[in-house]
Design a protein around this motif. Structure first.
Motif, PDB file in Angstrom:
ATOM      1  N   PRO A 150       0.973  -1.584  -0.086  1.00 33.27           N
ATOM      2  CA  PRO A 150       0.258  -0.484  -0.254  1.00 33.27           C
ATOM      3  C   PRO A 150       0.964   1.368   0.212  1.00 33.27           C
ATOM      4  CG  PRO A 150      -0.979  -1.751   1.607  1.00 33.27           C
ATOM      5  CD  PRO A 150       0.535  -1.975   1.317  1.00 33.27           C
ATOM      6  N   PHE A 151       0.104   2.305  -0.144  1.00 29.60           N
ATOM      7  CA  PHE A 151       0.594   3.543  -0.361  1.00 29.60           C
ATOM      8  C   PHE A 151       1.125   4.120   1.315  1.00 29.60           C
ATOM      9  CE2 PHE A 151       0.783   8.211  -0.235  1.00 29.60           C
ATOM     10  CZ  PHE A 151       1.809   8.975  -1.564  1.00 29.60           C
ATOM     11  N   THR A 152       2.131   4.501   1.703  1.00 32.08           N
ATOM     12  CA  THR A 152       2.646   4.729   2.570  1.00 32.08           C
ATOM     13  C   THR A 152       2.707   6.035   2.991  1.00 32.08           C
ATOM     14  OG1 THR A 152       3.188   2.624   3.347  1.00 32.08           O
ATOM     15  CG2 THR A 152       3.650   3.792   4.850  1.00 32.08           C
ATOM     16  N   LEU A 153       2.159   6.419   4.900  1.00 31.46           N
ATOM     17  CA  LEU A 153       2.002   8.260   4.916  1.00 31.46           C
ATOM     18  C   LEU A 153       2.904   7.462   6.200  1.00 31.46           C
ATOM     19  CD1 LEU A 153      -1.297   9.206   4.982  1.00 31.46           C
ATOM     20  CD2 LEU A 153      -0.031   9.756   3.428  1.00 31.46           C
ATOM     21  N   TYR A 154       3.992   8.419   6.286  1.00 33.57           N
ATOM     22  CA  TYR A 154       4.969   8.486   6.797  1.00 33.57           C
ATOM     23  C   TYR A 154       5.093   9.697   8.159  1.00 33.57           C
ATOM     24  CZ  TYR A 154       9.543   7.687   9.477  1.00 33.57           C
ATOM     25  OH  TYR A 154      10.907   7.815  10.002  1.00 33.57           O
ATOM     26  N   TYR A 155       5.320   9.337   9.258  1.00 33.41           N
ATOM     27  CA  TYR A 155       5.798  10.239   9.969  1.00 33.41           C
ATOM     28  C   TYR A 155       6.511  10.041  11.913  1.00 33.41           C
ATOM     29  CZ  TYR A 155       4.884  13.796  13.816  1.00 33.41           C
ATOM     30  OH  TYR A 155       5.841  14.477  15.295  1.00 33.41           O
ATOM     31  N   HIS A 156       7.643  11.027  11.631  1.00 33.94           N
ATOM     32  CA  HIS A 156       8.432  11.045  12.403  1.00 33.94           C
ATOM     33  C   HIS A 156       8.942  11.925  13.355  1.00 33.94           C
ATOM     34  CE1 HIS A 156      11.997  11.695   9.914  1.00 33.94           C
ATOM     35  NE2 HIS A 156      12.396  12.468  10.297  1.00 33.94           N
ATOM     36  N   GLY A 157       8.660  11.603  14.698  1.00 32.31           N
ATOM     37  CA  GLY A 157       9.149  13.313  15.663  1.00 32.31           C
ATOM     38  C   GLY A 157       8.106  12.816  16.854  1.00 32.31           C
ATOM     39  N   SER A 158       7.742  13.951  17.745  1.00 27.55           N
ATOM     40  CA  SER A 158       6.580  14.282  19.275  1.00 27.55           C
ATOM     41  C   SER A 158       5.800  13.772  18.417  1.00 27.55           C
ATOM     42  CB  SER A 158       7.258  15.224  19.730  1.00 27.55           C
ATOM     43  OG  SER A 158       7.245  16.587  19.296  1.00 27.55           O
ATOM     44  N   ILE A 159       4.936  13.271  19.603  1.00 29.09           N
ATOM     45  CA  ILE A 159       3.460  12.864  18.748  1.00 29.09           C
ATOM     46  C   ILE A 159       2.423  13.326  19.277  1.00 29.09           C
ATOM     47  CG2 ILE A 159       1.607  11.416  18.703  1.00 29.09           C
ATOM     48  CD1 ILE A 159       4.555   8.863  18.322  1.00 29.09           C
ATOM     49  N   THR A 160       1.659  14.724  19.232  1.00 27.47           N
ATOM     50  CA  THR A 160       0.568  15.313  19.091  1.00 27.47           C
ATOM     51  C   THR A 160      -0.693  14.758  18.712  1.00 27.47           C
ATOM     52  OG1 THR A 160       1.398  17.502  18.288  1.00 27.47           O
ATOM     53  CG2 THR A 160       2.727  16.833  20.091  1.00 27.47           C
ATOM     54  N   PRO A 161      -1.368  15.484  18.501  1.00 31.55           N
ATOM     55  CA  PRO A 161      -2.855  16.065  17.613  1.00 31.55           C
ATOM     56  C   PRO A 161      -3.081  17.149  16.914  1.00 31.55           C
ATOM     57  CG  PRO A 161      -3.378  15.382  20.097  1.00 31.55           C
ATOM     58  CD  PRO A 161      -2.359  15.360  20.176  1.00 31.55           C
ATOM     59  N   ASP A 162      -2.032  18.010  16.861  1.00 32.41           N
ATOM     60  CA  ASP A 162      -1.354  19.004  15.920  1.00 32.41           C
ATOM     61  C   ASP A 162      -0.536  18.237  15.120  1.00 32.41           C
ATOM     62  OD1 ASP A 162      -2.715  20.883  17.098  1.00 32.41           O
ATOM     63  OD2 ASP A 162      -1.177  21.289  18.653  1.00 32.41           O
TER      64      ASP A 162
END
Length: 382
Positions: free
Chosen positions: A191-203
């Motif tokens: 699947p096409f993948t969205l990726y995030y790294h860093g401090s995790i917040t709702p913002d």
């Protein structure tokens, strides 16, 4: 000629602050003897990488991100002790809590002082009176003042004036050697993948992403790496639970905290890197994150196209030169349309991967900016 020495002071874990790691590493590579005084917490597993010319001293392990009066007293005492023993030529102070131990160290050793403010209070009056005083004194005393965003510096100077010739704006860029040389072509069978790294917040990972994923019916994944702090503990679990029992179950994956040494390899599992910020915020830091946020630059270093918020600073820096795409993080329609457009034109966007890496290699890297803006001032005076 004696080896120049630098003492880095910040009442936190420097392994969680790439600019701190970069600055110390660059100094060590230029022949400096570098010492960090760390105040680690059980909430952070990130570590300062081992490197020749760098040592780390740690105060007692804190139970969480909170700094108690006892923790702070211990840190200040340790800063005085290191100033006495190591006699630094440069004291490199980061953020408000570091200003008091920095001033105390400066009383011991008449060093060059760098004050690098990563995060600023909205108002000077928001700070504890002692920290308010020490921060104001630090702006007066520092030989060099570093901010990661020019608008933040302007905001601070309205309340705490300091000489403009002290100011250096250094974006939170990756190092030259961190740029990936691999070709980031996604496997056609995943699947096409969205990726995030860093401090995790709702913002930064808004819940609207869950509704957006639902529209894709399981054909798009979300992979998250990072740490939750304070009131945000459990937020990733709430995202994962929101798709349980639906066709999207399993499409959100949490990797936990990833060491920086592994981060740029880990990021290559993604196709589109999330660097979203709230369009409206009363927090001066959130309102002025372009340049201060590591993520968009780090995604570019890996060849990923960043997905940024539709804000003027971000549009000018990343979208206009075709380094990124933008959406309104509050709107499921906007997120869906932008991600869909990238998927439909994925080959065109992948063709820009090399351009993004080249921009980091040639221009947007911490080595070039720090060595141009800050290092000559330290070498000249030390």
């Amino acid at each position: 000629m004696t080896q120049p020495r630098a003492l880095f002071l910040q009442v936190t874990n420097p392994g969680a602050y790439p600019p701190l790691m970069h600055a110390g590493a660059i100094l060590a590579e230029h022949g400096w003897d570098v010492t960090y005084l760390s105040s680690p917490s059980k909430s952070s597993d990130l570590i300062l990488p081992k490197q020749a010319g760098i040592r780390e001293y740690q105060t007692s392990l804190r139970k969480d991100f909170t700094v108690s009066p006892a923790d702070y007293l211990q840190y200040c005492s340790a800063a005085i002790g290191l100033a006495l023993r190591h006699r630094p030529d440069v004291i490199y102070v980061s953020d408000s809590l570091g200003t008091l131990p920095g001033l105390l160290a400066r009383l011991i050793r008449k060093s060059i002082v760098v004050y690098h403010e990563h995060d600023s209070p909205n108002r000077q009056s928001d700070l504890n009176p002692l920290i308010r005083w020490s921060r104001a004194q630090m702006f007066k005393l520092a030989n060099v003042v570093v901010f990661p965003n020019a608008e933040r510096a302007r905001h601070v100077r309205t309340e705490v004036p300091f000489l403009s010739d002290k100011l250096k704006v250094v974006w939170n860029l990756p190092r030259h050697k961190e740029v990936s040389t691999n070709s980031l072509l996604s496997d056609s069978d995943r699947p096409f993948t969205l990726y995030y790294h860093g401090s995790i917040t709702p913002d930064r990972i808004p819940f609207t992403l869950v509704e957006t994923l639902k529209r894709f019916g399981g054909s798009v994944n979300l992979v998250i790496a990072g740490y939750e702090s304070g009131s945000n503990v459990g937020y990733v679990e709430s995202l994962i639970k929101a798709v349980e029992g639906t066709p999207m179950e399993g499409c959100i994956r949490y990797l936990g905290q990833v060491q920086r040494s592994d981060l740029f390899t880990t990021a290559q599992i993604g196709d589109l890197g999330l660097a979203l910020m709230p369009p409206e915020s009363d927090d001066v830091n959130m309102a002025h994150m372009a340049g201060a946020s590591n993520k968009a630059f780090e995604y570019m270093a890996c060849g990923l196209m960043p997905l940024v918020s539709h804000l003027p600073e971000w549009i000018d820096m990343f979208v206009t030169p075709n380094f990124a795409v933008a959406a309104d993080p509050r709107s499921v329609d906007s997120l869906y349309d932008t991600i869909s457009s990238v998927i439909l034109n994925v080959d065109t966007h992948r063709a820009g991967n090399q351009m993004r890496r080249a921009k980091i290699l040639d221009d947007w890297n911490y080595d070039r900016v720090f060595c141009d803006a800050v290092l000559p001032l330290l070498s000249k005076k030390s």
